[in-house]
Every structure is written in C-alpha cells, then in structure tokens.
Design a protein around this motif. Structure first.
Motif, PDB file in Angstrom:
ATOM      1  N   ARG A  61       0.820  -1.202   0.000  1.00 29.98           N
ATOM      2  CA  ARG A  61       0.000   0.000   0.000  1.00 29.98           C
ATOM      3  C   ARG A  61       0.860   1.260   0.000  1.00 29.98           C
ATOM      4  NH1 ARG A  61      -3.977   0.740   4.388  1.00 29.98           N
ATOM      5  NH2 ARG A  61      -4.125   2.745   3.346  1.00 29.98           N
ATOM      6  N   MET A  62       0.253   2.335  -0.447  1.00 32.98           N
ATOM      7  CA  MET A  62       0.842   3.655  -0.283  1.00 32.98           C
ATOM      8  C   MET A  62       0.295   4.256   1.013  1.00 32.98           C
ATOM      9  SD  MET A  62       3.040   4.431  -2.622  1.00 32.98           S
ATOM     10  CE  MET A  62       3.199   6.221  -2.570  1.00 32.98           C
ATOM     11  N   SER A  63       1.073   5.159   1.591  1.00 31.64           N
ATOM     12  CA  SER A  63       0.659   5.812   2.846  1.00 31.64           C
ATOM     13  C   SER A  63      -0.463   6.816   2.608  1.00 31.64           C
ATOM     14  CB  SER A  63       1.854   6.527   3.472  1.00 31.64           C
ATOM     15  OG  SER A  63       2.868   5.617   3.797  1.00 31.64           O
ATOM     16  N   ARG A  64      -1.117   7.187   3.695  1.00 31.34           N
ATOM     17  CA  ARG A  64      -2.141   8.233   3.663  1.00 31.34           C
ATOM     18  C   ARG A  64      -1.825   9.336   4.669  1.00 31.34           C
ATOM     19  NH1 ARG A  64      -7.389   6.919   4.821  1.00 31.34           N
ATOM     20  NH2 ARG A  64      -8.177   8.344   3.237  1.00 31.34           N
ATOM     21  N   SER A  65      -0.649   9.260   5.281  1.00 30.41           N
ATOM     22  CA  SER A  65      -0.186  10.329   6.178  1.00 30.41           C
ATOM     23  C   SER A  65       1.332  10.341   6.130  1.00 30.41           C
ATOM     24  CB  SER A  65      -0.694  10.107   7.604  1.00 30.41           C
ATOM     25  OG  SER A  65      -0.201   8.886   8.127  1.00 30.41           O
ATOM     26  N   SER A  66       1.920  11.362   6.748  1.00 28.11           N
ATOM     27  CA  SER A  66       3.360  11.543   6.655  1.00 28.11           C
ATOM     28  C   SER A  66       3.885  12.138   7.954  1.00 28.11           C
ATOM     29  CB  SER A  66       3.679  12.476   5.478  1.00 28.11           C
ATOM     30  OG  SER A  66       5.071  12.659   5.338  1.00 28.11           O
ATOM     31  N   PRO A  67       5.097  11.801   8.389  1.00 25.93           N
ATOM     32  CA  PRO A  67       5.646  12.355   9.635  1.00 25.93           C
ATOM     33  C   PRO A  67       5.628  13.880   9.633  1.00 25.93           C
ATOM     34  CG  PRO A  67       7.045  10.596   8.824  1.00 25.93           C
ATOM     35  CD  PRO A  67       6.044  10.875   7.739  1.00 25.93           C
ATOM     36  N   GLY A  68       5.149  14.465  10.720  1.00 25.16           N
ATOM     37  CA  GLY A  68       5.076  15.910  10.820  1.00 25.16           C
ATOM     38  C   GLY A  68       3.821  16.497  10.214  1.00 25.16           C
ATOM     39  N   ARG A  69       3.067  15.689   9.492  1.00 28.04           N
ATOM     40  CA  ARG A  69       1.777  16.083   8.937  1.00 28.04           C
ATOM     41  C   ARG A  69       0.693  15.288   9.650  1.00 28.04           C
ATOM     42  NH1 ARG A  69       2.278  20.525   7.290  1.00 28.04           N
ATOM     43  NH2 ARG A  69       3.090  21.115   5.265  1.00 28.04           N
ATOM     44  N   TYR A  70      -0.441  15.895   9.886  1.00 25.85           N
ATOM     45  CA  TYR A  70      -1.462  15.252  10.701  1.00 25.85           C
ATOM     46  C   TYR A  70      -2.767  15.013   9.948  1.00 25.85           C
ATOM     47  CZ  TYR A  70       2.054  16.988  13.858  1.00 25.85           C
ATOM     48  OH  TYR A  70       3.254  17.265  14.446  1.00 25.85           O
ATOM     49  N   ALA A  71      -2.933  15.609   8.779  1.00 26.10           N
ATOM     50  CA  ALA A  71      -4.118  15.376   7.960  1.00 26.10           C
ATOM     51  C   ALA A  71      -3.865  14.213   7.011  1.00 26.10           C
ATOM     52  CB  ALA A  71      -4.475  16.641   7.171  1.00 26.10           C
ATOM     53  N   ILE A  97      -7.402  -3.496  -4.409  1.00 29.20           N
ATOM     54  CA  ILE A  97      -8.595  -3.701  -3.588  1.00 29.20           C
ATOM     55  C   ILE A  97      -9.080  -2.412  -2.929  1.00 29.20           C
ATOM     56  CG2 ILE A  97      -8.062  -6.118  -3.167  1.00 29.20           C
ATOM     57  CD1 ILE A  97      -7.035  -5.329  -0.413  1.00 29.20           C
ATOM     58  N   GLU A  98      -8.215  -1.410  -2.853  1.00 27.49           N
ATOM     59  CA  GLU A  98      -8.588  -0.065  -2.429  1.00 27.49           C
ATOM     60  C   GLU A  98      -7.788   0.902  -3.288  1.00 27.49           C
ATOM     61  OE1 GLU A  98      -8.314   0.701   1.774  1.00 27.49           O
ATOM     62  OE2 GLU A  98      -8.948  -1.334   2.291  1.00 27.49           O
ATOM     63  N   GLY A  99      -8.071   2.199  -3.169  1.00 28.81           N
ATOM     64  CA  GLY A  99      -7.370   3.165  -3.994  1.00 28.81           C
ATOM     65  C   GLY A  99      -5.877   3.119  -3.830  1.00 28.81           C
ATOM     66  N   ASP A 100      -5.411   2.781  -2.633  1.00 27.72           N
ATOM     67  CA  ASP A 100      -3.969   2.776  -2.375  1.00 27.72           C
ATOM     68  C   ASP A 100      -3.470   1.428  -1.872  1.00 27.72           C
ATOM     69  OD1 ASP A 100      -5.224   2.858   0.064  1.00 27.72           O
ATOM     70  OD2 ASP A 100      -4.596   4.897   0.540  1.00 27.72           O
ATOM     71  N   VAL A 101      -4.262   0.373  -2.039  1.00 26.44           N
ATOM     72  CA  VAL A 101      -3.889  -0.954  -1.544  1.00 26.44           C
ATOM     73  C   VAL A 101      -3.970  -1.968  -2.683  1.00 26.44           C
ATOM     74  CG1 VAL A 101      -4.362  -2.771   0.124  1.00 26.44           C
ATOM     75  CG2 VAL A 101      -4.791  -0.388   0.752  1.00 26.44           C
ATOM     76  N   TYR A 102      -2.886  -2.757  -2.821  1.00 24.93           N
ATOM     77  CA  TYR A 102      -2.806  -3.785  -3.856  1.00 24.93           C
ATOM     78  C   TYR A 102      -2.531  -5.128  -3.187  1.00 24.93           C
ATOM     79  CZ  TYR A 102      -2.336   0.227  -6.971  1.00 24.93           C
ATOM     80  OH  TYR A 102      -2.554   1.397  -7.645  1.00 24.93           O
ATOM     81  N   GLU A 103      -3.258  -6.154  -3.623  1.00 28.58           N
ATOM     82  CA  GLU A 103      -3.098  -7.480  -3.033  1.00 28.58           C
ATOM     83  C   GLU A 103      -2.525  -8.454  -4.061  1.00 28.58           C
ATOM     84  OE1 GLU A 103      -5.803  -9.523   0.065  1.00 28.58           O
ATOM     85  OE2 GLU A 103      -6.488 -10.304  -1.879  1.00 28.58           O
ATOM     86  N   ILE A 104      -1.572  -9.271  -3.592  1.00 25.79           N
ATOM     87  CA  ILE A 104      -1.004 -10.352  -4.404  1.00 25.79           C
ATOM     88  C   ILE A 104      -1.399 -11.660  -3.722  1.00 25.79           C
ATOM     89  CG2 ILE A 104       1.119 -11.364  -5.322  1.00 25.79           C
ATOM     90  CD1 ILE A 104       2.375  -8.588  -5.165  1.00 25.79           C
ATOM     91  N   THR A 141       6.469   8.421  -1.848  1.00 24.81           N
ATOM     92  CA  THR A 141       7.307   7.802  -2.872  1.00 24.81           C
ATOM     93  C   THR A 141       7.233   6.282  -2.881  1.00 24.81           C
ATOM     94  OG1 THR A 141       8.864   9.658  -2.671  1.00 24.81           O
ATOM     95  CG2 THR A 141       9.668   7.676  -3.771  1.00 24.81           C
ATOM     96  N   PHE A 142       7.266   5.674  -1.693  1.00 27.29           N
ATOM     97  CA  PHE A 142       7.474   4.230  -1.637  1.00 27.29           C
ATOM     98  C   PHE A 142       6.268   3.473  -1.080  1.00 27.29           C
ATOM     99  CE2 PHE A 142      11.876   5.889  -1.460  1.00 27.29           C
ATOM    100  CZ  PHE A 142      12.337   5.291  -2.624  1.00 27.29           C
ATOM    101  N   MET A 143       5.830   2.492  -1.849  1.00 26.85           N
ATOM    102  CA  MET A 143       4.823   1.544  -1.397  1.00 26.85           C
ATOM    103  C   MET A 143       5.447   0.639  -0.333  1.00 26.85           C
ATOM    104  SD  MET A 143       2.643  -0.889  -3.987  1.00 26.85           S
ATOM    105  CE  MET A 143       2.014   0.512  -4.916  1.00 26.85           C
ATOM    106  N   TRP A 144       4.628   0.113   0.559  1.00 25.89           N
ATOM    107  CA  TRP A 144       5.181  -0.749   1.606  1.00 25.89           C
ATOM    108  C   TRP A 144       4.337  -2.001   1.832  1.00 25.89           C
ATOM    109  CZ3 TRP A 144       1.918  -0.430   6.059  1.00 25.89           C
ATOM    110  CH2 TRP A 144       1.102   0.705   6.134  1.00 25.89           C
TER     111      TRP A 144
END
Length: 625
Positions: A61-71, A97-104, A141-144
């Motif tokens: 998945r890709m993130s939906r938040s970032s360090p130092g950001r709260y929204a 399976i979601e906008g930012d989530v991929y399943e293998i 930048t990076f999926m995890w």
C-alpha cells in the motif's frame, strides 16, 4: 551492479545480526530500487524485491499520512503500472482492492513488485522529480508491505551520474548508491534529496565533549560561498537551541542534516524528522533572503528535541494508514513556534522591533480570533487532522471555529515564560529542559498529564493544575498586558479610532472566482464573515454581493474600501447587497479594530525601569556561554 548490491546486502545483514541476539536472527531486508528514465516528465520507476515472504495473500500500500503532517493525504493517486513477477520473471496477479492498496494472492518466497511514480510537487509532504532533482518524501514515494514493518530496508538510488546528483538523506550510507534504514518507521522518517546540492558542514561538541556533525545541504542557484555564509548563520542558531536544553540530542550516525530545496515554483514548507529536516523555499535563491529562510531552520531544528524526542504518546507509533490525531500539538508545534522566533532574537538576527511584531501577532490571534474564545488549545490540536495541509473543495468555517495550534500554543508559551520569570524565578527554558530530561532523553512519550506534572515539579502542583485548567484545557486567556509590562513592553490597540468592518476588502474577485472584476459590478463576499464583526452583525455572509454603500455604487474592493475609510467607529453605513434570494438593504455600524500591537515602553513614551531592563535582557539575550 548486481554483485555490489548483493555484497552490500550481505554486509548489512551481518551488521544487524551482530547487534541482535543469536536466538532471534533478523528479518531479511526489503530492497527498493528507484530509477529515473523519464525524469523530464516527472516519473520514477520503483522496484521492490522481497525475499522469504510469508505465505498467503500479501498487501502492498501507499501511505495516507506523513511524519510531521497530521491530515490525510492520498499519496496513492500518483502510483500506476503496478506489477509483480516471481523469481522466474513470470507475472503474478495483482489486484487493486482499495485506492492505495494492492493485493497479491499467490506468490513465491522471492518476488518483485514494480510501479511508476508521478511526482511534481516539491514541498515537505509530497515528492518532486525533474532533471534537476528527485525530491523524495518517503510516504509519497514508496509503497510498503503490510506486516513487514519490523524488517530492515535498503535503497538503491540509480541514475545519479546521469543527472549529476548526490544523495542527501539521514539514511545510513552502506556503499556506492545503496542506503539503509533499520525498519519501516525510520524509512518513512527519512526524506531524501537527489540533486547537485552544495553543503556546508561543521562539528559541534556536545556537553559530554563528544562531537557531532551538522550539515546544511542546499539545492539552489546559490554559489558555494553563499551556502557557507548561510551555514555560519545556522551554526549560531544551533548553539542557541542547544543552550535551551543544555545539550544536543545524540543524532544517529553522528550527523544532523538540514535538507534545503530552493526554487521559485516550490511550495514553501518545513518538515521535521529525527536526524534531519526538509525545508523547501519558493524563492529564487538564498542570497538576499537569508533572514526569511532562517526562521524555518530555527523552527525545525527545535523539533529535534520537541516532537522527535520529546514526543506525544498520541503520535507513537505514527500510523501511516490514516490521519494521526493529538491533543498536544499546541505544545509540540506551538511551543516550537514560540522558540523558533525567540531563538532568532537571542541570536541577534531579529531586531527588537521585529520581535515585538511577532509577540503582537500571537497576542492578537489568541485574544481576537473567535475560535480561541470558544475552544481550548487541545481541541484546536485535534483539528489538525483537517487543517494541516488538508485539501478540500467545499467551504469551511475556520474563520469562526479555529485558531491554528501554532499560534495558540505559542501564545500559551509566551504567557507561561513570562509567568515563570515573574512568579517563580524560573523560565520556559527550565521547563523545556525538564521535559527533555524526563521524557526526551528517556524516549518516554508524554501525555497531557505528564506535561502538567513536570510543570508542577518546576513550580508547584497547584499552579500547574490551575494553569492547565484555565489556559490549556480551558478557554481563559492570560493577562498579556501586565505580563509584557514586566519586560518593558506596552500592549495597546493597533488602530485606535480607525474604521473596521471585520472583512478584508483587499482580495478582489469576480463571480467566477477570477482575480479582477471584469464583467461584474460589486464586491463579492467569498468567505464566511467573522462572528461578532460589524459585517456579521449586519447579516452579510459568503455568497453576497455588495453593490451599494451609502448610495454610492461599489465597483470593486478598492471603491468599497474608499467608502469605509470616510467613516469612524460608531458611524453607520447603509449597504445594498444581492444574493440568490434577491436584493436586500441592511445597516452596518462601523467599529474599531480589535487588533493589538506591542511596542517598547521607550517608544510609547514611558520610562523604562531598571527592573524592566533586567527582565527583558534575561528573557531575550543570548544564552550561549
């Protein structure tokens, strides 16, 4: 290249194994490779290599938040061409399976995932790629891989020679163009700038005598001499910050790096990280703008203690799948805001007049903005999940229900500093140092109650309880006039006797939202009017078009301003306005602006006492020994 990568990976695994217990061998690292064959069109190609993958379906998945950001931020929108192959190069099924989530669902023990990243927004939150640089905020930048958060991570940054780039990051340099992070949280907290940056560095001796390196790495159109000179300014600021807490944090790998990207099309920003900060300026160059740029450097470096190590429990661990809410941002960000500016005064980069303006802005904010009169600092902190660079297309009513926790907290810090100095022979520096000793050095996340308890030990429990009940959890405001008077400052109305209606007429827009008034006659009200203001009391709000004032046609904002300026507080103006329900007439009573200014006693024509001089000097003078 493949042999180099394998040898580095082996060395990295050995080093981790040596640090760990023999009975608990470390996980195999995830290996990221990022290349830039289409940088001119703002694209990167990312490959993730996974070995010893657990059985069963796996989700990336890709993130939906970032360090130092709260929204919440939808980083997944700029990822496409997601594919996966097994060890034999055969494609694997990938399901979004979601906008930012991929399943293998089915995979071998070793396989690879690849995708294309589009990145064309350079700030502290997103990513920007072009032939001049790759500005990479990791969550953007990076999926995890879900469930692999404890695995070490390695990065291969490619095409460096092609573009003439160097790697600037807090990640650990392993070899060649390969870098590492011990785990997922550290990876996400490590912004990286690939560019032809220029660096100024120096060593700072900590209280225990051990030396650490501070780097100012700048990607800009400035000469090295400008970067060196600016680095000298930052060095002075660093010493003042150290004096507040008594010592520097112990930075990982013995270094702290200011990563600075400067270009006119950038989106100005500053974002703190554990051993670095990413600072983005939307200006032509540093030369000639040093003092303006320095403010962000000062603010973000204070975060090396406050937030990165003196850390709210509500943000620990940081969740990258959704917005992170905290009651304590008035302290984490607000107290940092206070010190960011105070340090510049102590370093003599700000004049007394300029710092007076900073104080006035904070006091005016907390005393005149409606949100502060209705809601406590803790509630304003929780609203960060909506306002911290959050994006929305629908209108909001923040003018009436919000005061940024930066200003709210900084105003609380100002009042507490002056109270400690006048009532307890202590300072806010002492309080921050106590928080550093109790929670920062021990890496023990704090709660609101912890903040109160530490203050109680510095002063007494009764004072701490009362202060938090009134000014943090409550909506009472400190007596800033009497507090500032102790330092020889006068708090007074900024525009006595001047007309005020409670609405800016400087932004001129036509009905389609374009700058100017072509094809329109009248002044459009484009945002919510402020509770209690003359225009609010007159019944005018967003969506109304003011077309006449006292019988004179209102052509635009300038003509409306000219009419207002003929009035004085107490005068009435008859307004005619239109909206979807028709044409209406109302009467508006002009008032005096509630805004405050702060001036020195000397400029206010008052005698400055010896006690006031001593108080002011103790507060605002350098603390570097």
């Amino acid at each position: 290249m493949k042999n180099i990568i394998l040898s580095v990976a082996a060395a990295f695994l050995f080093s981790i194994s040596a640090m760990g217990q023999a009975k608990q061998p470390p996980s195999r690292p995830l290996f990221y490779s990022i290349s830039f064959p289409n940088a001119v069109h703002h694209e990167a190609e990312v490959m993730i290599s996974i070995s010893k993958a657990p059985t069963g379906p796996l989700r990336f998945r890709m993130s939906r938040s970032s360090p130092g950001r709260y929204a919440t931020h939808e980083f997944g929108k700029n990822v496409y061409n997601v594919k996966a192959i097994n060890v034999d190069g055969k494609p694997l099924t990938v399901t979004q399976i979601e906008g930012d989530v991929y399943e293998i669902p089915f995979h071998t023990s070793t396989f690879k995932v690849s995708y294309t990243l589009f990145a064309n927004w350079t700030d502290g939150t997103y990513a920007g790629i072009d032939p001049s640089h790759a500005h990479l905020n990791m969550p953007a930048t990076f999926m995890w891989l879900e469930g692999a958060e404890s695995r070490p991570v390695m990065f291969e940054f490619n095409d460096l020679e092609k573009y003439g780039w160097k790697v600037i990051t807090q990640l650990k340099h392993e070899n060649a163009n390969v870098y590492s992070a011990p785990d997922f949280q550290y990876m996400m907290d490590s912004p990286t700038e690939l560019s032809a940056s220029k660096t100024a560095s120096w060593e700072v001796a900590n209280t225990d005598g051990k030396k650490q390196r501070i780097n100012v790495s700048v990607h800009s159109n400035d000469d090295q001499s400008v970067v060196n000179s600016f680095g000298t300014m930052v060095q002075k600021v660093v010493q003042e910050h150290k004096a507040v807490f008594g010592d520097l944090p112990i930075f990982d790998y013995g270094e702290y790096t200011f990563i600075n990207d400067v270009y006119p099309t950038n989106s100005g920003d500053g974002m703190e990280h554990r051993n670095s900060t990413i600072i983005v300026d939307g200006i032509d160059k540093i030369a000639g703008n040093e003092l303006d740029v320095l403010g962000t450097f000062s603010h973000e470096f204070f975060h090396a203690w406050n937030v990165e190590r003196i850390r709210p429990k509500s943000l620990e661990p940081f969740n990258f799948a959704h917005a992170n809410m905290s009651n304590e941002l008035w302290f984490a960000e607000g107290f940092t805001q206070y010190y960011g500016e105070l340090i510049l005064k102590r370093s003599n980069f700000h004049t007394l007049d300029r710092y007076q303006g900073t104080i006035a802005y904070l006091v005016s904010s907390v005393l005149t903005i409606p949100g502060a009169s209705k809601y406590p600092a803790t509630e304003m902190s929780r609203k960060a999940v909506f306002v911290d660079a959050g994006v929305s297309v629908d209108a909001v009513n923040y003018a009436n229900n919000f005061l940024t926790y930066y200003n709210y907290g900084a105003a609380i810090a100002l009042a507490l500093d002056l109270r400690l100095r006048s009532d307890f022979n202590a300072t806010l520096d002492d309080y921050m140092r106590a928080m550093w000793q109790a929670h920062g050095k021990a890496m023990k996340p704090y709660t609101l109650k912890d903040l109160q308890n530490v203050l109680g030990k510095l002063t007494n429990p009764k004072f701490a309880t009362e202060f938090f009940e009134k000014y943090v959890n409550g909506i009472e405001k400190s007596d800033y006039a009497s507090l500032l008077e102790k330092a020889g400052f006068v708090l007074r109305k900024a525009a006595p006797g001047k007309p005020w209606i409670g609405m800016s007429t400087q932004v001129i827009r036509n009905r389609s939202g374009l700058v100017g008034t072509v094809g329109d006659k009248g002044f459009p009200v484009v945002t919510s009017t402020i509770i209690g203001s003359p225009v609010y009391k007159a019944g005018i709000d967003a969506g109304d078009m003011i077309i006449k004032a006292d019988g004179t046609d209102v052509i635009d904002g300038v003509s409306f301003t000219n009419i207002i300026n003929t009035k004085k507080p107490g005068d009435q103006i008859t307004l005619i306005y239109t909206n979807r329900t028709g044409t209406h007439t109302t009467k508006l009573t002009v008032e005096e602006s509630p805004a405050f200014e702060v001036v020195s006693a000397e400029k206010a024509g008052k005698a400055l006492t010896a006690e006031q001089i001593t108080f002011r000097n103790n507060w605002l003078s350098s603390k570097v020994k």
